[in-house]
Design a protein around this motif. Sequence first.
Motif, PDB file in Angstrom:
ATOM      1  N   ASP A 192      79.903  -1.304  30.281  1.00 55.43           N
ATOM      2  CA  ASP A 192      80.670  -1.125  29.046  1.00 55.43           C
ATOM      3  C   ASP A 192      82.110  -0.675  29.288  1.00 55.43           C
ATOM      4  O   ASP A 192      83.045  -1.273  28.742  1.00 55.43           O
ATOM      5  N   PRO A 193      82.346   0.356  30.117  1.00 59.01           N
ATOM      6  CA  PRO A 193      83.740   0.752  30.366  1.00 59.01           C
ATOM      7  C   PRO A 193      84.571  -0.371  30.996  1.00 59.01           C
ATOM      8  O   PRO A 193      85.749  -0.546  30.658  1.00 59.01           O
ATOM      9  N   MET A 194      83.954  -1.119  31.896  1.00 59.55           N
ATOM     10  CA  MET A 194      84.665  -2.198  32.580  1.00 59.55           C
ATOM     11  C   MET A 194      85.054  -3.298  31.594  1.00 59.55           C
ATOM     12  O   MET A 194      86.200  -3.763  31.579  1.00 59.55           O
ATOM     13  N   TYR A 195      84.093  -3.702  30.736  1.00 53.92           N
ATOM     14  CA  TYR A 195      84.400  -4.799  29.812  1.00 53.92           C
ATOM     15  C   TYR A 195      85.358  -4.353  28.704  1.00 53.92           C
ATOM     16  O   TYR A 195      86.234  -5.111  28.283  1.00 53.92           O
ATOM     17  N   ARG A 196      85.210  -3.094  28.239  1.00 54.90           N
ATOM     18  CA  ARG A 196      86.130  -2.598  27.217  1.00 54.90           C
ATOM     19  C   ARG A 196      87.568  -2.577  27.740  1.00 54.90           C
ATOM     20  O   ARG A 196      88.521  -2.886  27.005  1.00 54.90           O
ATOM     21  N   SER A 197      87.723  -2.225  29.001  1.00 52.35           N
ATOM     22  CA  SER A 197      89.052  -2.228  29.610  1.00 52.35           C
ATOM     23  C   SER A 197      89.629  -3.635  29.658  1.00 52.35           C
ATOM     24  O   SER A 197      90.805  -3.862  29.349  1.00 52.35           O
ATOM     25  N   GLN A 198      88.800  -4.593  30.043  1.00 55.16           N
ATOM     26  CA  GLN A 198      89.245  -5.990  30.094  1.00 55.16           C
ATOM     27  C   GLN A 198      89.575  -6.511  28.700  1.00 55.16           C
ATOM     28  O   GLN A 198      90.558  -7.235  28.495  1.00 55.16           O
ATOM     29  N   LEU A 199      88.756  -6.123  27.739  1.00 54.34           N
ATOM     30  CA  LEU A 199      88.939  -6.587  26.368  1.00 54.34           C
ATOM     31  C   LEU A 199      90.217  -6.018  25.752  1.00 54.34           C
ATOM     32  O   LEU A 199      90.904  -6.697  24.980  1.00 54.34           O
ATOM     33  N   ASP A 200      90.528  -4.784  26.110  1.00 54.94           N
ATOM     34  CA  ASP A 200      91.723  -4.140  25.573  1.00 54.94           C
ATOM     35  C   ASP A 200      92.995  -4.878  25.992  1.00 54.94           C
ATOM     36  O   ASP A 200      93.974  -4.933  25.246  1.00 54.94           O
ATOM     37  N   LYS A 201      92.977  -5.468  27.170  1.00 48.97           N
ATOM     38  CA  LYS A 201      94.129  -6.221  27.661  1.00 48.97           C
ATOM     39  C   LYS A 201      94.307  -7.541  26.912  1.00 48.97           C
ATOM     40  O   LYS A 201      95.379  -8.141  26.960  1.00 48.97           O
ATOM     41  N   ARG A 202      93.242  -7.973  26.215  1.00 48.98           N
ATOM     42  CA  ARG A 202      93.288  -9.270  25.522  1.00 48.98           C
ATOM     43  C   ARG A 202      93.034  -9.111  24.019  1.00 48.98           C
ATOM     44  O   ARG A 202      92.571 -10.037  23.362  1.00 48.98           O
ATOM     45  N   LYS A 203      93.341  -7.939  23.496  1.00 47.97           N
ATOM     46  CA  LYS A 203      93.027  -7.658  22.099  1.00 47.97           C
ATOM     47  C   LYS A 203      93.760  -8.601  21.136  1.00 47.97           C
ATOM     48  O   LYS A 203      93.278  -8.870  20.031  1.00 47.97           O
ATOM     49  N   ASP A 204      94.901  -9.134  21.566  1.00 46.73           N
ATOM     50  CA  ASP A 204      95.657 -10.040  20.698  1.00 46.73           C
ATOM     51  C   ASP A 204      94.959 -11.386  20.513  1.00 46.73           C
ATOM     52  O   ASP A 204      95.297 -12.131  19.588  1.00 46.73           O
ATOM     53  N   THR A 205      93.995 -11.708  21.384  1.00 49.67           N
ATOM     54  CA  THR A 205      93.294 -12.998  21.264  1.00 49.67           C
ATOM     55  C   THR A 205      92.025 -12.894  20.417  1.00 49.67           C
ATOM     56  O   THR A 205      91.424 -13.913  20.087  1.00 49.67           O
ATOM     57  N   ILE A 206      91.618 -11.676  20.056  1.00 50.16           N
ATOM     58  CA  ILE A 206      90.383 -11.491  19.275  1.00 50.16           C
ATOM     59  C   ILE A 206      90.614 -11.926  17.824  1.00 50.16           C
ATOM     60  O   ILE A 206      91.524 -11.433  17.150  1.00 50.16           O
ATOM     61  N   VAL A 207      89.803 -12.855  17.358  1.00 50.86           N
ATOM     62  CA  VAL A 207      89.965 -13.382  15.998  1.00 50.86           C
ATOM     63  C   VAL A 207      88.830 -12.958  15.067  1.00 50.86           C
ATOM     64  O   VAL A 207      88.954 -13.079  13.846  1.00 50.86           O
ATOM     65  N   PHE A 208      87.715 -12.463  15.651  1.00 51.28           N
ATOM     66  CA  PHE A 208      86.586 -12.072  14.796  1.00 51.28           C
ATOM     67  C   PHE A 208      85.642 -11.169  15.584  1.00 51.28           C
ATOM     68  O   PHE A 208      85.464 -11.348  16.788  1.00 51.28           O
ATOM     69  N   ARG A 209      85.058 -10.208  14.864  1.00 49.66           N
ATOM     70  CA  ARG A 209      84.012  -9.351  15.413  1.00 49.66           C
ATOM     71  C   ARG A 209      82.853  -9.307  14.435  1.00 49.66           C
ATOM     72  O   ARG A 209      83.061  -9.283  13.221  1.00 49.66           O
ATOM     73  N   GLY A 210      81.631  -9.262  14.966  1.00 47.74           N
ATOM     74  CA  GLY A 210      80.471  -9.155  14.081  1.00 47.74           C
ATOM     75  C   GLY A 210      79.186  -9.323  14.867  1.00 47.74           C
ATOM     76  O   GLY A 210      79.200  -9.471  16.089  1.00 47.74           O
ATOM     77  N   ASP A 211      78.058  -9.302  14.132  1.00 50.07           N
ATOM     78  CA  ASP A 211      76.782  -9.520  14.817  1.00 50.07           C
ATOM     79  C   ASP A 211      76.646 -10.990  15.195  1.00 50.07           C
ATOM     80  O   ASP A 211      77.498 -11.823  14.848  1.00 50.07           O
ATOM     81  N   LEU A 212      75.579 -11.319  15.898  1.00 56.72           N
ATOM     82  CA  LEU A 212      75.433 -12.673  16.432  1.00 56.72           C
ATOM     83  C   LEU A 212      75.478 -13.722  15.338  1.00 56.72           C
ATOM     84  O   LEU A 212      76.164 -14.747  15.456  1.00 56.72           O
ATOM     85  N   LEU A 213      74.769 -13.497  14.246  1.00 55.55           N
ATOM     86  CA  LEU A 213      74.707 -14.490  13.172  1.00 55.55           C
ATOM     87  C   LEU A 213      76.070 -14.699  12.529  1.00 55.55           C
ATOM     88  O   LEU A 213      76.488 -15.849  12.305  1.00 55.55           O
ATOM     89  N   SER A 214      76.784 -13.621  12.246  1.00 51.92           N
ATOM     90  CA  SER A 214      78.093 -13.771  11.604  1.00 51.92           C
ATOM     91  C   SER A 214      79.096 -14.431  12.557  1.00 51.92           C
ATOM     92  O   SER A 214      79.954 -15.209  12.122  1.00 51.92           O
ATOM     93  N   CYS A 215      78.989 -14.152  13.861  1.00 50.19           N
ATOM     94  CA  CYS A 215      79.860 -14.818  14.842  1.00 50.19           C
ATOM     95  C   CYS A 215      79.564 -16.317  14.896  1.00 50.19           C
ATOM     96  O   CYS A 215      80.480 -17.147  14.963  1.00 50.19           O
ATOM     97  N   LYS A 216      78.286 -16.644  14.845  1.00 50.31           N
ATOM     98  CA  LYS A 216      77.900 -18.053  14.847  1.00 50.31           C
ATOM     99  C   LYS A 216      78.445 -18.761  13.613  1.00 50.31           C
ATOM    100  O   LYS A 216      78.995 -19.873  13.699  1.00 50.31           O
ATOM    101  N   GLN A 217      78.323 -18.136  12.465  1.00 55.70           N
ATOM    102  CA  GLN A 217      78.815 -18.734  11.217  1.00 55.70           C
ATOM    103  C   GLN A 217      80.332 -18.887  11.254  1.00 55.70           C
ATOM    104  O   GLN A 217      80.866 -19.904  10.802  1.00 55.70           O
ATOM    105  N   TYR A 218      81.013 -17.900  11.802  1.00 61.56           N
ATOM    106  CA  TYR A 218      82.474 -17.984  11.906  1.00 61.56           C
ATOM    107  C   TYR A 218      82.877 -19.199  12.747  1.00 61.56           C
ATOM    108  O   TYR A 218      83.767 -19.975  12.362  1.00 61.56           O
TER     109      TYR A 218
END
Length: 369
Positions: free
Chosen positions: A333-359
């Motif tokens: 978790d700490p490793m991936y959160r660090s990687q994700l923080d560097k790419r936060k500008d590319t995140i377009v949606f967050r949610g559970d699996l079903l809502s991500c699939k629908q998006y």
Amino acid sequence: MPLEQSQDYSHILLNNAALLDVRAPVEFQQGAFPNSTNCPLLNDDERHQVGLCYKTHGQQQAIELGHQLVSGAIKQQRIDNWLQQLQHQPNNYLYCYRGGLRSAISQQWLHTAGVDIVRVKGGYKAMRHFLSQQLQQADSRFDYILVGGLTGCRKTTLVAELAQGIDLEAAAYHRGSSFGAHATAQNSQIDFEHILAIDLLRAAKASYPSIVLEDEGRFIGSVDIPKNIFAKMRTSPLVVIERDLQERVLQLLKEYVINMLAEYQAVCGDEERAFVLFSQYLLASLQRICKRLGQRRWQQLDGFMRAALQAHQGGDLAPHEAWLKLLLTEYYDPMYRSQLDKRKDTIVFRGDLLSCKQYIQQHTNINKD
């Protein structure tokens, strides 16, 4: 009348045609196509002898030597091997390295034996070049949507559920993490590229404007994602699955413990031996990340893991949850959160699996067939 050849590589590969590879075993081991079976015309030693003769005395004498080496009972054995393979898979295509003498001779011998088989024009080299073109065009041919999330969020599951999803980990035969190996060896770099290229070819054939990929590091086990594809992945829109910690622990219990033990049992056929190999897999996977964990955390995880394995032998799987939870919270978790923080500008949606699939479906207008 010339025997039939085909250079419709797209048709051959997209229809999962069975392929009879008559190259030497050493060539086959370096890379082959999906659904191919190695039934060599020349074995490794014979190929070596013919190659030396070609360099020293030229093509004609090399051909004559090849016929001397593979004659009589040996020749009949090679033909019988091909016939046996064709009996199991009658709609085969045949190829050698360049689609030249070895495949032409093999095709002619089979024709004389009463069986006609189509030869791949240009052989392995031409078809590999065709697949390499699919990889080279992948960054300009498609838009990408990436699926990310902390370990255990079922990212791979979502990719598999989408028609335009391309499973990089399946192509690599590795789950992409420190514990990502399977009970049998992962695919070679060449085999990974072939499978990925065929998946991309299938997406192009379906006229998908975009493809969905799991957010991966450059390397998946020992194979690396082609540079142009990985570069585009780093800047593509990212959909992040969110999931409860305990649900993720249970997901890893299924993947790392239940499923992996089942893999070793399937390979070994002996439950006791399978458990030994399974235990070695877990302990060795943890050992590989010892430096990144630090000695204190590694010792804690190692102790939890050994206690869990001992309890597991008595039928109790619950103790595995202790080391899996610690692995998530203290390492993944700490490793991936660090990687994700560097790419936060590319995140377009967050949610559970079903809502991500629908998006994703709403933004690509593509549903699973």
